[in-house]
Motif scaffolding. Structure first.
Motif, mmCIF file in Angstrom:
data_model
loop_
_atom_site.group_PDB
_atom_site.id
_atom_site.type_symbol
_atom_site.label_atom_id
_atom_site.label_comp_id
_atom_site.label_asym_id
_atom_site.label_seq_id
_atom_site.Cartn_x
_atom_site.Cartn_y
_atom_site.Cartn_z
ATOM 1 N N LEU A 1 34.982 -28.013 32.590
ATOM 2 C CA LEU A 1 35.659 -29.071 32.933
ATOM 3 C C LEU A 1 35.011 -30.520 32.903
ATOM 4 C CD1 LEU A 1 37.484 -27.543 36.149
ATOM 5 C CD2 LEU A 1 38.538 -28.298 34.170
ATOM 6 N N TYR A 2 33.647 -30.431 33.279
ATOM 7 C CA TYR A 2 32.724 -31.457 33.316
ATOM 8 C C TYR A 2 32.621 -31.993 31.604
ATOM 9 C CZ TYR A 2 28.618 -34.453 32.934
ATOM 10 O OH TYR A 2 27.704 -35.192 32.818
ATOM 11 N N GLN A 3 32.438 -31.141 30.868
ATOM 12 C CA GLN A 3 32.175 -31.527 29.408
ATOM 13 C C GLN A 3 33.576 -31.883 28.852
ATOM 14 O OE1 GLN A 3 30.647 -27.770 28.232
ATOM 15 N NE2 GLN A 3 28.467 -28.262 28.459
ATOM 16 N N GLN A 4 34.651 -31.613 29.346
ATOM 17 C CA GLN A 4 35.853 -32.306 29.019
ATOM 18 C C GLN A 4 36.267 -33.701 29.426
ATOM 19 O OE1 GLN A 4 39.285 -29.744 28.558
ATOM 20 N NE2 GLN A 4 38.094 -28.169 29.542
ATOM 21 N N GLY A 5 35.063 -34.203 30.160
ATOM 22 C CA GLY A 5 35.310 -35.452 30.913
ATOM 23 C C GLY A 5 35.990 -35.833 32.000
ATOM 24 N N TYR A 6 36.483 -34.866 32.801
ATOM 25 C CA TYR A 6 37.389 -35.060 33.955
ATOM 26 C C TYR A 6 36.789 -35.443 35.004
ATOM 27 C CZ TYR A 6 40.726 -32.224 31.277
ATOM 28 O OH TYR A 6 41.648 -32.034 30.433
ATOM 29 N N ALA A 7 35.409 -35.723 35.169
ATOM 30 C CA ALA A 7 34.741 -36.439 36.161
ATOM 31 C C ALA A 7 33.309 -36.762 35.784
ATOM 32 C CB ALA A 7 34.852 -35.375 37.489
ATOM 33 N N PRO A 8 32.687 -37.435 36.384
ATOM 34 C CA PRO A 8 31.299 -37.971 36.033
ATOM 35 C C PRO A 8 30.173 -37.183 36.863
ATOM 36 C CG PRO A 8 32.218 -39.387 37.809
ATOM 37 C CD PRO A 8 33.094 -38.640 37.218
ATOM 38 N N THR A 9 30.600 -36.238 37.919
ATOM 39 C CA THR A 9 29.736 -35.824 38.603
ATOM 40 C C THR A 9 30.245 -34.283 38.833
ATOM 41 O OG1 THR A 9 29.165 -37.847 40.022
ATOM 42 C CG2 THR A 9 28.764 -35.662 41.010
ATOM 43 N N LEU A 10 29.206 -33.121 38.608
ATOM 44 C CA LEU A 10 29.341 -32.076 39.223
ATOM 45 C C LEU A 10 28.695 -31.484 40.449
ATOM 46 C CD1 LEU A 10 30.578 -29.179 38.143
ATOM 47 C CD2 LEU A 10 28.263 -28.856 37.075
ATOM 48 N N VAL A 11 29.392 -31.137 41.360
ATOM 49 C CA VAL A 11 28.956 -30.914 42.788
ATOM 50 C C VAL A 11 28.947 -29.463 42.980
ATOM 51 C CG1 VAL A 11 29.198 -31.190 45.208
ATOM 52 C CG2 VAL A 11 29.757 -32.886 43.817
ATOM 53 N N LEU A 12 27.541 -28.840 43.225
ATOM 54 C CA LEU A 12 27.550 -27.565 43.380
ATOM 55 C C LEU A 12 27.042 -27.012 44.955
ATOM 56 C CD1 LEU A 12 25.383 -27.256 40.230
ATOM 57 C CD2 LEU A 12 27.795 -26.435 40.457
ATOM 58 N N THR A 13 27.930 -26.306 45.475
ATOM 59 C CA THR A 13 27.738 -26.263 46.758
ATOM 60 C C THR A 13 27.506 -24.570 47.378
ATOM 61 O OG1 THR A 13 28.820 -26.339 49.058
ATOM 62 C CG2 THR A 13 30.271 -26.247 47.272
ATOM 63 N N GLY A 14 26.540 -24.430 48.215
ATOM 64 C CA GLY A 14 26.105 -22.980 48.653
ATOM 65 C C GLY A 14 24.664 -22.976 48.958
ATOM 66 N N GLY A 15 24.349 -22.396 49.922
ATOM 67 C CA GLY A 15 23.150 -22.012 50.517
ATOM 68 C C GLY A 15 22.552 -20.797 50.771
ATOM 69 N N ASP A 16 21.820 -20.630 51.873
ATOM 70 C CA ASP A 16 21.149 -19.353 52.048
ATOM 71 C C ASP A 16 21.982 -18.523 52.801
ATOM 72 O OD1 ASP A 16 19.709 -17.157 52.590
ATOM 73 O OD2 ASP A 16 17.897 -18.175 53.537
ATOM 74 N N ALA A 17 22.813 -17.520 52.244
ATOM 75 C CA ALA A 17 23.546 -16.731 53.456
ATOM 76 C C ALA A 17 23.147 -15.765 54.048
ATOM 77 C CB ALA A 17 24.897 -16.287 52.375
ATOM 78 N N ARG A 18 21.692 -15.533 54.222
ATOM 79 C CA ARG A 18 21.041 -14.381 54.722
ATOM 80 C C ARG A 18 21.086 -14.428 56.050
ATOM 81 N NH1 ARG A 18 15.043 -12.596 52.860
ATOM 82 N NH2 ARG A 18 15.494 -11.690 50.879
ATOM 83 N N VAL A 19 21.534 -13.500 56.803
ATOM 84 C CA VAL A 19 21.546 -13.497 58.323
ATOM 85 C C VAL A 19 20.236 -13.315 59.010
ATOM 86 C CG1 VAL A 19 22.206 -12.198 60.468
ATOM 87 C CG2 VAL A 19 23.810 -12.407 58.199
ATOM 88 N N PHE A 20 19.189 -12.629 58.204
ATOM 89 C CA PHE A 20 17.708 -12.541 58.600
ATOM 90 C C PHE A 20 16.841 -12.990 57.675
ATOM 91 C CE2 PHE A 20 20.399 -8.727 60.598
ATOM 92 C CZ PHE A 20 19.990 -9.293 61.925
ATOM 93 N N GLY A 21 15.785 -13.710 58.086
ATOM 94 C CA GLY A 21 14.908 -14.394 57.144
ATOM 95 C C GLY A 21 15.398 -15.344 56.210
ATOM 96 N N THR A 22 14.844 -15.766 55.392
ATOM 97 C CA THR A 22 15.298 -16.845 54.218
ATOM 98 C C THR A 22 15.101 -16.344 53.002
ATOM 99 O OG1 THR A 22 13.161 -17.823 54.113
ATOM 100 C CG2 THR A 22 14.538 -18.601 55.788
ATOM 101 N N GLY A 23 16.206 -17.055 52.125
ATOM 102 C CA GLY A 23 16.255 -16.479 50.958
ATOM 103 C C GLY A 23 16.447 -17.725 49.960
ATOM 104 N N PRO A 24 16.679 -17.783 48.651
ATOM 105 C CA PRO A 24 16.993 -18.556 47.812
ATOM 106 C C PRO A 24 18.441 -19.281 48.002
ATOM 107 C CG PRO A 24 17.315 -16.512 46.649
ATOM 108 C CD PRO A 24 16.729 -16.237 47.878
ATOM 109 N N GLN A 25 18.622 -20.576 47.576
ATOM 110 C CA GLN A 25 19.775 -21.208 47.987
ATOM 111 C C GLN A 25 20.766 -21.162 46.727
ATOM 112 O OE1 GLN A 25 17.545 -24.852 48.604
ATOM 113 N NE2 GLN A 25 17.703 -24.615 50.627
ATOM 114 N N VAL A 26 21.853 -20.900 46.763
ATOM 115 C CA VAL A 26 22.753 -20.621 45.697
ATOM 116 C C VAL A 26 23.113 -21.770 45.051
ATOM 117 C CG1 VAL A 26 25.013 -19.824 45.090
ATOM 118 C CG2 VAL A 26 23.848 -18.742 47.179
ATOM 119 N N ALA A 27 23.237 -23.055 45.579
ATOM 120 C CA ALA A 27 23.451 -24.177 44.816
ATOM 121 C C ALA A 27 22.268 -24.477 43.896
ATOM 122 C CB ALA A 27 23.591 -25.272 45.714
ATOM 123 N N THR A 28 21.101 -24.196 44.053
ATOM 124 C CA THR A 28 19.925 -24.590 43.442
ATOM 125 C C THR A 28 19.923 -23.783 41.936
ATOM 126 O OG1 THR A 28 18.659 -24.979 45.379
ATOM 127 C CG2 THR A 28 17.461 -24.566 43.296
#
Length: 270
Positions: A125-152
């Protein structure tokens, strides 16, 4: 308000209780416990009923002729947008679906299939020019400890597909759909957006984002069902009546999504 770590863990624990396989296991555990005691006619009847119920539940939930119409009823909620070259939005918002973490075999963390498919749809959709910004949302969904962030990791995937990193924004704090919406609002405000997620997820995501003030155009992707539920019986394959592990997964997704809609409605987030 966002969930504290304790309530997020409780939320994840309760979610497991909704899985059909969890109920199958609980029924079998109950039958096993009863079978450990000396049999009586009543106890034997209960054991038989519990075993039969667990078998019936497992066969039903793992049958494609149940799973596909069930998840298709969610996927048919919103149709793909009929966009024209003149349509323009402030941003394309892509919701994360999870991550496959680095391990002794997998060399690097990477978006799971849900996140990859959703990101690919957003990039298209971005490459078709429908918006100038692509927002990606998602964090670390671990309950215990820490892990990588989905959005990254989703951003890395989007850049590999040709999106300039300068055209992306990421929210790495969100752990659920409500936090996706509030985190995106902090990034870009209550904007006009194309909201990209799996088709079965949008019945919950769209009203959540709308309540946060966004002007939402749903952009479903990552379909599971081939046809509308009313057409599911048109091309029945006899093998569809046999248990299938993929069908069990889709039934589970449908059940948890419906439960999520109900919980969000009761919590006033829709």
């Amino acid at each position: 308000m966002e969930l504290t770590p304790f309530f997020f863990g409780l939320y994840k624990f309760v979610k497991y209780g909704l899985y059909p396989l969890t109920w199958v296991v609980l029924l079998l555990v109950a039958a096993t416990i009863l079978a450990l005691f000396p049999f009586s006619p009543t106890r034997l009847r209960w054991v038989r009923q519990l075993v039969a119920s667990s078998l019936l539940l497992l066969v039903t939930c793992s049958s494609p002729w149940i799973a596909y119409p069930l998840i298709g009823s969610l996927e048919s909620w919103y149709h793909p947008p009929q966009l024209t070259p003149s349509d323009h939005f402030d941003a394309i918002v892509v919701l994360g679906g999870g991550i496959d973490e680095k391990g002794s075999l997998r060399p690097t963390a990477e978006p799971n299939s849900y996140s990859k498919n959703r990101t690919t749809c957003g990039v298209n959709l971005y490459q078709q020019g429908y918006a100038p910004t692509l927002v990606l949302t998602g964090g670390d969904a671990r309950v215990f400890g820490t892990g990588p962030q989905v959005a990254t990791e989703m951003r890395r995937w989007a850049v590999r597909l040709g999106v300039p990193e300068s055209a992306t924004k990421i929210d790495t704090e969100a752990r659920n759909t409500y936090e996706n919406a509030t985190g995106t609002k902090r990034l870009i405000g209550p904007a006009s957006i194309l909201l990209v997620s799996s088709a079965s997820h949008l019945p919950r995501a769209v009203p959540v984002f709308t309540k946060q003030g966004f002007r939402v155009t749903p952009a479903p992707c990552d379909y599971v069902a081939q046809n509308l539920p009313r057409e599911s019986w048109d091309n029945i394959d006899p093998l569809d009546f046999l248990p299938d592990d993929t069908a069990l997964q889709y039934t589970t997704e449908a059940v948890t999504e419906v439960a999520g809609i109900i919980v969000y409605w009761l919590a006033g987030k829709l």
